[in-house]
Design a protein around this motif. Structure first.
Motif, PDB file in Angstrom:
ATOM      1  N   LEU A 210       0.801  -0.749  -0.119  1.00 56.03           N
ATOM      2  CA  LEU A 210       0.123  -0.001  -0.452  1.00 56.03           C
ATOM      3  C   LEU A 210       1.056   1.152   0.316  1.00 56.03           C
ATOM      4  O   LEU A 210       1.749   1.279   0.704  1.00 56.03           O
ATOM      5  N   PHE A 211       0.665   1.867  -0.893  1.00 55.74           N
ATOM      6  CA  PHE A 211       1.024   3.719  -1.021  1.00 55.74           C
ATOM      7  C   PHE A 211      -0.416   4.869  -0.611  1.00 55.74           C
ATOM      8  O   PHE A 211      -0.904   4.476  -1.824  1.00 55.74           O
TER       9      PHE A 211
ATOM     10  N   PHE B 198       3.064  -9.126   5.546  1.00 53.88           N
ATOM     11  CA  PHE B 198       4.051 -10.717   5.677  1.00 53.88           C
ATOM     12  C   PHE B 198       2.530 -11.563   5.770  1.00 53.88           C
ATOM     13  O   PHE B 198       2.465 -11.193   7.127  1.00 53.88           O
ATOM     14  N   GLN B 199       2.300 -12.051   5.523  1.00 52.96           N
ATOM     15  CA  GLN B 199       1.986 -13.712   6.112  1.00 52.96           C
ATOM     16  C   GLN B 199       0.302 -13.084   6.295  1.00 52.96           C
ATOM     17  O   GLN B 199      -0.141 -13.221   7.204  1.00 52.96           O
ATOM     18  N   ASP B 200       0.109 -12.202   6.058  1.00 58.21           N
ATOM     19  CA  ASP B 200      -1.259 -11.805   6.749  1.00 58.21           C
ATOM     20  C   ASP B 200      -1.833 -11.534   7.683  1.00 58.21           C
ATOM     21  O   ASP B 200      -2.114 -11.335   8.784  1.00 58.21           O
ATOM     22  N   LYS B 201      -0.062 -10.955   8.511  1.00 59.05           N
ATOM     23  CA  LYS B 201      -0.491 -10.653   9.825  1.00 59.05           C
ATOM     24  C   LYS B 201       1.302  -9.974  10.485  1.00 59.05           C
ATOM     25  O   LYS B 201       0.249  -9.321  11.570  1.00 59.05           O
ATOM     26  N   TYR B 202       1.846  -9.669   9.542  1.00 58.96           N
ATOM     27  CA  TYR B 202       2.802  -8.777  10.243  1.00 58.96           C
ATOM     28  C   TYR B 202       2.550  -7.167   9.098  1.00 58.96           C
ATOM     29  O   TYR B 202       2.322  -7.204   7.731  1.00 58.96           O
ATOM     30  N   PHE B 203       2.341  -6.232   9.170  1.00 57.41           N
ATOM     31  CA  PHE B 203       2.505  -5.328   8.740  1.00 57.41           C
ATOM     32  C   PHE B 203       3.923  -4.145   9.365  1.00 57.41           C
ATOM     33  O   PHE B 203       4.416  -3.708  10.328  1.00 57.41           O
ATOM     34  N   ILE B 204       4.667  -3.365   8.474  1.00 54.88           N
ATOM     35  CA  ILE B 204       5.553  -2.565   8.011  1.00 54.88           C
ATOM     36  C   ILE B 204       4.835  -1.020   7.573  1.00 54.88           C
ATOM     37  O   ILE B 204       4.196  -1.527   5.970  1.00 54.88           O
TER      38      ILE B 204
END
Length: 176
Positions: free
Chosen positions: A148-149, A170-176
């Protein structure tokens, strides 16, 4: 759904919150009450002499309303504000409004107008009307799979600011 929070920051500074999300309402999305307080500050006169303690508290009650009009998401916040600083007190109201238009499957366009309203401050038995600091924002986001941008423009106090942001999942549960 009910959420209650309490945070104690630096000495004698706290914030309490209660958030209620009703499951029964089609338009009322949430009601929140926030209470912020600072106590134990020292108050001084114009000569620099200590004359007592100064306390500050701020209360905001917000009603969050939302609806979908065809494909456009609409949102509205109605705010009731109360503030007390030492012997000065005031209250007022505010209104935030916004919308999000899905231009395509990956691109969304949004616009919001924040803090339409007034605040009346009572100083030595005189009420002073203060307009809330209004903000206009417009932005666009692009989302594809795990990326997402977004970019948005903000206009407040005769100043324009551009904001950029992004997110990777990442892996539908980690967000950076």
């Amino acid at each position: 759904f009910l959420s209650v929070g309490y945070t104690s920051w630096v000495e004698n500074t706290t914030k309490s919150s209660v958030l209620y999300i009703p499951s029964w309402s089609m338009f009322l999305k949430a009601v929140s009450v926030d209470y912020f307080t600072i106590s134990g500050l020292k108050e001084y006169n114009s000569s620099g002499g200590e004359i007592g303690s100064l306390n500050y508290n701020d209360t905001a009650v917000t009603f969050n309303i939302g609806a979908k009009l065809y494909i456009i998401d609409l949102g509205l916040n109605l705010k009731i504000i109360s503030e007390k600083i030492s012997s000065y007190s005031g209250n007022g109201y505010g209104l935030d409004a916004g919308l999000i238009f899905p231009f395509s499957k990956q691109i969304k366009i949004g616009v919001s107008y924040l803090n339409s309203g007034t605040f009346k401050l009572k100083v030595d038995e005189e009420k002073i009307k203060i307009d809330l600091p209004q903000t206009l924002r417009a932005g666009v986001s692009y989302q594809k799979e795990n990326f997402l941008f977004d970019i948005d423009w903000e206009r407040a106090d005769s100043e324009s600011i551009l904001h950029f942001g992004g997110e990777i999942k990442f892996q539908d549960k980690y967000f950076i």
